[in-house]
Design a protein around this motif. Sequence first.
Motif, short mmCIF file in Angstrom:
data_model
loop_
_atom_site.label_atom_id
_atom_site.label_comp_id
_atom_site.label_asym_id
_atom_site.label_seq_id
_atom_site.Cartn_x
_atom_site.Cartn_y
_atom_site.Cartn_z
N ALA A 303 74.52 -28.28 -39.08
CA ALA A 303 73.60 -27.31 -39.66
C ALA A 303 72.72 -26.65 -38.59
CB ALA A 303 72.72 -27.98 -40.72
N VAL A 304 72.25 -27.43 -37.62
CA VAL A 304 71.41 -26.87 -36.57
C VAL A 304 72.23 -26.02 -35.61
CG1 VAL A 304 71.57 -28.82 -34.95
CG2 VAL A 304 69.50 -27.39 -34.99
N LYS A 305 73.47 -26.41 -35.40
CA LYS A 305 74.33 -25.68 -34.47
C LYS A 305 74.73 -24.32 -35.04
CE LYS A 305 78.76 -26.07 -32.02
NZ LYS A 305 79.96 -26.93 -31.77
N GLU A 306 75.08 -24.29 -36.32
CA GLU A 306 75.60 -23.06 -36.91
C GLU A 306 74.53 -22.18 -37.53
OE1 GLU A 306 79.34 -21.78 -39.83
OE2 GLU A 306 78.97 -23.88 -39.33
N PHE A 307 73.46 -22.81 -38.10
CA PHE A 307 72.45 -22.02 -38.80
C PHE A 307 71.03 -22.28 -38.30
CE2 PHE A 307 76.02 -22.26 -41.76
CZ PHE A 307 76.16 -20.94 -42.15
N ASN A 363 67.66 -29.24 -53.86
CA ASN A 363 68.57 -30.25 -54.41
C ASN A 363 68.35 -31.55 -53.65
OD1 ASN A 363 70.57 -31.42 -56.00
ND2 ASN A 363 72.00 -29.71 -55.72
N LYS A 364 68.86 -32.64 -54.18
CA LYS A 364 68.78 -33.92 -53.48
C LYS A 364 69.93 -34.82 -53.90
CE LYS A 364 65.13 -35.75 -56.53
NZ LYS A 364 63.77 -36.35 -56.54
N TRP A 365 70.28 -35.74 -53.00
CA TRP A 365 71.45 -36.58 -53.21
C TRP A 365 71.17 -38.01 -52.75
CZ3 TRP A 365 71.28 -31.87 -50.77
CH2 TRP A 365 71.94 -30.81 -51.40
N SER A 366 71.79 -38.97 -53.41
CA SER A 366 71.76 -40.35 -52.94
C SER A 366 72.78 -40.48 -51.82
CB SER A 366 72.11 -41.31 -54.07
OG SER A 366 73.49 -41.23 -54.37
N HIS A 367 72.70 -41.58 -51.09
CA HIS A 367 73.65 -41.76 -49.99
C HIS A 367 75.08 -41.94 -50.50
CE1 HIS A 367 72.67 -46.10 -50.76
NE2 HIS A 367 73.97 -46.21 -50.58
N ALA A 368 75.21 -42.33 -51.79
CA ALA A 368 76.55 -42.52 -52.35
C ALA A 368 77.16 -41.20 -52.83
CB ALA A 368 76.50 -43.50 -53.51
N GLY A 369 76.34 -40.17 -52.98
CA GLY A 369 76.83 -38.90 -53.51
C GLY A 369 76.60 -37.74 -52.58
N LEU A 370 76.68 -37.99 -51.28
CA LEU A 370 76.41 -36.93 -50.30
C LEU A 370 77.43 -35.79 -50.41
CD1 LEU A 370 75.50 -38.86 -47.02
CD2 LEU A 370 73.97 -37.51 -48.46
N PRO A 371 76.97 -34.54 -50.34
CA PRO A 371 77.90 -33.41 -50.30
C PRO A 371 78.47 -33.26 -48.89
CG PRO A 371 75.67 -32.60 -50.09
CD PRO A 371 75.56 -34.10 -50.28
N SER A 372 79.57 -32.59 -48.78
CA SER A 372 80.11 -32.30 -47.45
C SER A 372 79.32 -31.16 -46.83
CB SER A 372 81.58 -31.90 -47.55
OG SER A 372 81.71 -30.66 -48.24
N TYR A 373 79.41 -31.04 -45.52
CA TYR A 373 78.73 -29.93 -44.85
C TYR A 373 79.26 -28.59 -45.36
CZ TYR A 373 77.42 -26.45 -41.43
OH TYR A 373 76.94 -25.31 -40.84
N GLU A 374 80.58 -28.51 -45.56
CA GLU A 374 81.18 -27.27 -46.03
C GLU A 374 80.63 -26.87 -47.40
OE1 GLU A 374 83.08 -25.09 -44.46
OE2 GLU A 374 82.86 -26.35 -42.66
N ALA A 375 80.41 -27.88 -48.27
CA ALA A 375 79.86 -27.58 -49.60
C ALA A 375 78.44 -27.03 -49.49
CB ALA A 375 79.87 -28.86 -50.45
N LEU A 376 77.64 -27.63 -48.61
CA LEU A 376 76.28 -27.14 -48.38
C LEU A 376 76.29 -25.73 -47.80
CD1 LEU A 376 74.56 -30.32 -46.87
CD2 LEU A 376 74.05 -29.27 -49.08
N LYS A 377 77.17 -25.53 -46.86
CA LYS A 377 77.28 -24.23 -46.20
C LYS A 377 77.64 -23.13 -47.20
CE LYS A 377 80.22 -21.93 -42.75
NZ LYS A 377 81.28 -22.15 -41.74
N THR A 378 78.65 -23.40 -48.02
CA THR A 378 79.13 -22.40 -48.97
C THR A 378 78.11 -22.11 -50.07
OG1 THR A 378 81.40 -23.13 -48.59
CG2 THR A 378 80.98 -21.84 -50.57
N LYS A 379 77.51 -23.17 -50.60
CA LYS A 379 76.60 -23.01 -51.75
C LYS A 379 75.21 -22.53 -51.37
CE LYS A 379 75.15 -25.34 -55.98
NZ LYS A 379 75.26 -26.57 -56.83
N TYR A 380 74.74 -22.93 -50.17
CA TYR A 380 73.36 -22.61 -49.81
C TYR A 380 73.21 -21.80 -48.52
CZ TYR A 380 72.59 -26.40 -53.17
OH TYR A 380 72.60 -27.17 -54.29
N PHE A 381 73.70 -22.29 -47.41
CA PHE A 381 73.39 -21.72 -46.11
C PHE A 381 73.91 -20.30 -45.93
CE2 PHE A 381 73.66 -26.37 -44.49
CZ PHE A 381 72.49 -26.67 -45.17
N GLU A 382 75.07 -19.99 -46.52
CA GLU A 382 75.66 -18.66 -46.36
C GLU A 382 75.17 -17.65 -47.40
OE1 GLU A 382 79.95 -19.58 -44.22
OE2 GLU A 382 79.90 -19.40 -46.43
#
Length: 383
Positions: A303-307, A363-382
């Motif tokens: 996340a820091v590298k790309e955004f 949003n927030k997640w437990s350690h058992a339900g972490l999203p992938s970086y790609e999911a975060l990127k697509t849904k939020y960062f982009e």
Amino acid sequence: MQKAALNYSRIFVGVLFIFSGLIKANDPLGFGYKLQEYFDVFHMPWLSPFATGIAIFLCILEIVLGALLLFGFWSRKVTAGLLGIIIFFTFLTFVSAAFKVVTSCGCFGDAIPLTPWQSFSKDLVLLVLIIYLFINRDKIHAVTDNQGKQRLGVIGVTALSLIFSIYTYTYLPVLDFLPYKVGQSLPEAMRIPDGAQPDEYVITYKLHHKVTGEDKEMSDKDYLKTEIWKDNNWEIVGEPTQKLIKKGYEAKIKDLMISDASSTDYTKELLENPYYNLVIVAYYLKDSNEQAIQEMNAIAAQAVKEFNIRTVLLTSSSAQDADQFSKENKLTAEVFYADAVPLKSMVRSNPGLMLMKNGVVINKWSHAGLPSYEALKTKYFEQ
């Protein structure tokens, strides 16, 4: 008339026990934290490691007994079990209220906060109704006399309660009643509105007359109104006592202060970041799931590298332990410190991950339900 009273009592008690059990099962970790308070009060710290397991067991027990009462199954055993539980909890809430050892009983979780005296009053009403049910237990009729269906019913209710409790323990509460819920603006939740009434206190002085030896107590208002302070023969003895007489406005979040290892306050800077930022919450680093920390760290690095998205880790562990932990896990995140109590409310997971923007919990997640970086990127960062 008696039949109507019996049915009313049965439905009221059954529904209330199911509701209470479900609310607590929605947040078993939170209920476990409350049990730890009671364990500390009664000098049983050895039970603290088992608090969450005990919490889940009690939630399931409440739901099952409430359901069995509604079904009318095994009325003798069920009413005896309910009576034993309510006597125990009535004693517990009385101790909490009378000795002010636990400020909130946690009977209905964080959904309906009750003061100890309110909780004790509620338990007294339940105690009366359950005693009535116990006395008339042989008049409670089951919806079916088929033993197979009765066993199937209790197995079904127990299984559903267990599955729900394990799910919320693993993947966060289904309904979040805490002030750090998704959509909440944390700066707004911490703000006290202009003109809001503060807490009102009465201060009492103990006075002693040097000549006559008379002693008396006087409030701070009477002390000034009567101008007794002008009489040099009256002197204040001991320390004044302060008592809350009227509760004022209380911010939803009143105990969050984020600092660095030098105790510099970073609360405002971190919470009012206008861009997306990731917050890793790990209140006790030694108990954190290290694999999850590494997964979060990988997300942070990408996340820091790309955004150029900032990631911070919040913990209540010591600076020395955190520094060592950071080096061992090669953390990308900056480390900051806060009290364990608000951190446990942020995410019911150790560790947990929060996505924030401009102080709002996205949003927030437990350690058992972490999203992938790609999911975060697509849904939020982009976006």
